[in-house]
Design a protein around this motif. Structure first.
Motif, PDB file in Angstrom:
ATOM      1  N   VAL A  60      55.286 -31.606  14.300  1.00 18.53           N
ATOM      2  CA  VAL A  60      55.029 -32.725  15.202  1.00 18.53           C
ATOM      3  C   VAL A  60      55.627 -32.390  16.557  1.00 18.53           C
ATOM      4  O   VAL A  60      56.787 -31.956  16.644  1.00 18.53           O
ATOM      5  N   GLY A  61      54.840 -32.584  17.604  1.00 18.02           N
ATOM      6  CA  GLY A  61      55.333 -32.373  18.956  1.00 18.02           C
ATOM      7  C   GLY A  61      56.343 -33.440  19.330  1.00 18.02           C
ATOM      8  O   GLY A  61      56.138 -34.622  19.038  1.00 18.02           O
ATOM      9  N   LEU A  62      57.434 -33.018  19.948  1.00 18.67           N
ATOM     10  CA  LEU A  62      58.502 -33.935  20.352  1.00 18.67           C
ATOM     11  C   LEU A  62      58.512 -34.037  21.876  1.00 18.67           C
ATOM     12  O   LEU A  62      58.956 -33.118  22.563  1.00 18.67           O
ATOM     13  N   PRO A  63      58.007 -35.157  22.411  1.00 20.86           N
ATOM     14  CA  PRO A  63      57.968 -35.316  23.869  1.00 20.86           C
ATOM     15  C   PRO A  63      59.357 -35.616  24.433  1.00 20.86           C
ATOM     16  O   PRO A  63      60.125 -36.354  23.823  1.00 20.86           O
ATOM     17  N   MET A  64      59.660 -35.018  25.560  1.00 20.70           N
ATOM     18  CA  MET A  64      60.940 -35.244  26.227  1.00 20.70           C
ATOM     19  C   MET A  64      60.714 -35.183  27.735  1.00 20.70           C
ATOM     20  O   MET A  64      59.709 -34.647  28.192  1.00 20.70           O
ATOM     21  N   HIS A  65      61.663 -35.720  28.469  1.00 17.81           N
ATOM     22  CA  HIS A  65      61.623 -35.580  29.921  1.00 17.81           C
ATOM     23  C   HIS A  65      61.840 -34.101  30.262  1.00 17.81           C
ATOM     24  O   HIS A  65      62.416 -33.346  29.461  1.00 17.81           O
ATOM     25  N   PRO A  66      61.420 -33.662  31.445  1.00 20.75           N
ATOM     26  CA  PRO A  66      61.596 -32.255  31.824  1.00 20.75           C
ATOM     27  C   PRO A  66      63.049 -31.764  31.730  1.00 20.75           C
ATOM     28  O   PRO A  66      63.286 -30.596  31.445  1.00 20.75           O
ATOM     29  N   VAL A  95      58.721 -29.823  17.303  1.00 21.22           N
ATOM     30  CA  VAL A  95      58.627 -28.771  18.311  1.00 21.22           C
ATOM     31  C   VAL A  95      58.636 -29.427  19.688  1.00 21.22           C
ATOM     32  O   VAL A  95      57.887 -30.370  19.935  1.00 21.22           O
ATOM     33  N   ASP A  96      59.474 -28.927  20.557  1.00 19.26           N
ATOM     34  CA  ASP A  96      59.555 -29.421  21.932  1.00 19.26           C
ATOM     35  C   ASP A  96      58.194 -29.252  22.589  1.00 19.26           C
ATOM     36  O   ASP A  96      57.671 -28.151  22.678  1.00 19.26           O
ATOM     37  N   GLU A  97      57.621 -30.368  23.041  1.00 20.70           N
ATOM     38  CA  GLU A  97      56.288 -30.296  23.636  1.00 20.70           C
ATOM     39  C   GLU A  97      56.308 -30.575  25.132  1.00 20.70           C
ATOM     40  O   GLU A  97      55.266 -30.870  25.721  1.00 20.70           O
ATOM     41  N   ARG A  98      57.456 -30.432  25.773  1.00 12.86           N
ATOM     42  CA  ARG A  98      57.573 -30.795  27.190  1.00 12.86           C
ATOM     43  C   ARG A  98      56.490 -30.220  28.077  1.00 12.86           C
ATOM     44  O   ARG A  98      56.026 -30.870  28.982  1.00 12.86           O
ATOM     45  N   TYR A  99      56.096 -29.002  27.849  1.00 10.76           N
ATOM     46  CA  TYR A  99      55.161 -28.370  28.781  1.00 10.76           C
ATOM     47  C   TYR A  99      53.788 -28.136  28.181  1.00 10.76           C
ATOM     48  O   TYR A  99      52.946 -27.491  28.791  1.00 10.76           O
ATOM     49  N   ASP A 113      43.784 -34.347  23.037  1.00  7.02           N
ATOM     50  CA  ASP A 113      44.903 -34.420  22.103  1.00  7.02           C
ATOM     51  C   ASP A 113      44.868 -33.328  21.036  1.00  7.02           C
ATOM     52  O   ASP A 113      45.914 -32.827  20.639  1.00  7.02           O
ATOM     53  N   ASP A 114      43.680 -32.942  20.578  1.00 12.20           N
ATOM     54  CA  ASP A 114      43.607 -31.888  19.567  1.00 12.20           C
ATOM     55  C   ASP A 114      44.007 -30.539  20.156  1.00 12.20           C
ATOM     56  O   ASP A 114      44.651 -29.727  19.503  1.00 12.20           O
ATOM     57  N   ARG A 115      43.668 -30.312  21.425  1.00  9.18           N
ATOM     58  CA  ARG A 115      44.079 -29.055  22.074  1.00  9.18           C
ATOM     59  C   ARG A 115      45.578 -29.049  22.343  1.00  9.18           C
ATOM     60  O   ARG A 115      46.216 -28.000  22.266  1.00  9.18           O
ATOM     61  N   ALA A 116      46.136 -30.208  22.664  1.00  9.13           N
ATOM     62  CA  ALA A 116      47.591 -30.297  22.835  1.00  9.13           C
ATOM     63  C   ALA A 116      48.286 -29.991  21.508  1.00  9.13           C
ATOM     64  O   ALA A 116      49.302 -29.288  21.468  1.00  9.13           O
ATOM     65  N   ALA A 117      47.719 -30.485  20.397  1.00  6.60           N
ATOM     66  CA  ALA A 117      48.280 -30.182  19.074  1.00  6.60           C
ATOM     67  C   ALA A 117      48.215 -28.681  18.798  1.00  6.60           C
ATOM     68  O   ALA A 117      49.143 -28.097  18.218  1.00  6.60           O
ATOM     69  N   ALA A 118      47.131 -28.023  19.226  1.00 10.04           N
ATOM     70  CA  ALA A 118      47.012 -26.568  19.035  1.00 10.04           C
ATOM     71  C   ALA A 118      48.081 -25.835  19.837  1.00 10.04           C
ATOM     72  O   ALA A 118      48.651 -24.835  19.363  1.00 10.04           O
ATOM     73  N   ILE A 120      51.026 -27.043  20.635  1.00  7.10           N
ATOM     74  CA  ILE A 120      52.280 -27.314  19.922  1.00  7.10           C
ATOM     75  C   ILE A 120      52.410 -26.369  18.732  1.00  7.10           C
ATOM     76  O   ILE A 120      53.464 -25.765  18.506  1.00  7.10           O
ATOM     77  N   LEU A 121      51.331 -26.210  17.963  1.00  7.54           N
ATOM     78  CA  LEU A 121      51.369 -25.325  16.803  1.00  7.54           C
ATOM     79  C   LEU A 121      51.548 -23.876  17.240  1.00  7.54           C
ATOM     80  O   LEU A 121      52.292 -23.118  16.601  1.00  7.54           O
ATOM     81  N   GLN A 122      50.903 -23.479  18.315  1.00  5.68           N
ATOM     82  CA  GLN A 122      51.062 -22.110  18.799  1.00  5.68           C
ATOM     83  C   GLN A 122      52.506 -21.862  19.218  1.00  5.68           C
ATOM     84  O   GLN A 122      53.055 -20.779  18.970  1.00  5.68           O
ATOM     85  N   GLN A 123      53.141 -22.847  19.840  1.00  3.06           N
ATOM     86  CA  GLN A 123      54.566 -22.723  20.196  1.00  3.06           C
ATOM     87  C   GLN A 123      55.397 -22.545  18.932  1.00  3.06           C
ATOM     88  O   GLN A 123      56.331 -21.736  18.904  1.00  3.06           O
ATOM     89  N   TYR A 124      55.051 -23.260  17.876  1.00  5.49           N
ATOM     90  CA  TYR A 124      55.752 -23.117  16.597  1.00  5.49           C
ATOM     91  C   TYR A 124      55.598 -21.689  16.076  1.00  5.49           C
ATOM     92  O   TYR A 124      56.575 -21.037  15.700  1.00  5.49           O
ATOM     93  N   PHE A 125      54.352 -21.188  16.051  1.00  2.00           N
ATOM     94  CA  PHE A 125      54.120 -19.824  15.577  1.00  2.00           C
ATOM     95  C   PHE A 125      54.877 -18.804  16.426  1.00  2.00           C
ATOM     96  O   PHE A 125      55.417 -17.833  15.900  1.00  2.00           O
ATOM     97  N   ASP A 126      54.903 -18.995  17.724  1.00  2.00           N
ATOM     98  CA  ASP A 126      55.543 -18.031  18.629  1.00  2.00           C
ATOM     99  C   ASP A 126      57.058 -18.010  18.500  1.00  2.00           C
ATOM    100  O   ASP A 126      57.695 -17.019  18.881  1.00  2.00           O
ATOM    101  N   THR A 127      57.642 -19.074  17.944  1.00  2.00           N
ATOM    102  CA  THR A 127      59.108 -19.131  17.839  1.00  2.00           C
ATOM    103  C   THR A 127      59.620 -19.028  16.406  1.00  2.00           C
ATOM    104  O   THR A 127      60.814 -19.059  16.181  1.00  2.00           O
ATOM    105  N   HIS A 128      58.719 -18.918  15.447  1.00  2.00           N
ATOM    106  CA  HIS A 128      59.150 -18.817  14.038  1.00  2.00           C
ATOM    107  C   HIS A 128      58.607 -17.559  13.400  1.00  2.00           C
ATOM    108  O   HIS A 128      57.608 -17.058  13.676  1.00  2.00           O
TER     109      HIS A 128
END
Length: 128
Positions: A60-66, A95-99, A113-118, A120-128
């Motif tokens: 799940v993407g975790l939205p935060m301020h910059p 997963v931090d979804e700030r950017y 929204d589906d592309r934003a989810a992709a 987020i998932l790509q960020q997960y793959f790139d860091t795990h």
């Protein structure tokens, strides 16, 4: 090595973007946008996707301020992640979804929204 399917969610109050990928290819793909009127419909749609694809874990993407500070949507995304874990008994990671939104340039009114989810998932793959 066990190949796992992983689902990612870009949580929103009106829409939830969904993406999927697996641990072998490590490439995220948009799946769908859930436009749910209420929680029962939202989770029924999610259940149908999980039944079809049988993912081993959820992200799940975790939205935060910059600056990294939390805000109202941060708490809502955490609650959604906890609900996913409680309802479906699958491991859920945040997963931090700030950017992630900044990466997508979309026309006004286009549902992304589906592309934003992709992303987020790509960020997960790139860091795990």
């Amino acid at each position: 090595m066990t190949i796992e399917t992983i689902f990612a969610f870009d949580f929103g109050v009106k829409r939830i973007g969904v993406a999927m990928g697996n641990t072998m290819i490590r490439q995220a793909e948009p799946v769908k946008v859930i436009s749910a009127i209420d929680n029962a419909t939202r989770f029924a749609d999610i259940q149908a996707l999980l039944d079809e694809w049988k993912p081993a874990r959820l992200v799940v993407g975790l939205p935060m301020h910059p600056d990294g500070a939390e805000h109202e949507m941060t708490a809502r995304a955490r609650k959604f992640a906890n609900q996913l874990h409680g309802r479906f008994s699958l491991p859920v990671e945040l997963v931090d979804e700030r950017y992630s939104s900044a990466v997508i340039s979309a026309k006004r009114g286009e549902v992304i929204d589906d592309r934003a989810a992709a992303i987020i998932l790509q960020q997960y793959f790139d860091t795990h």
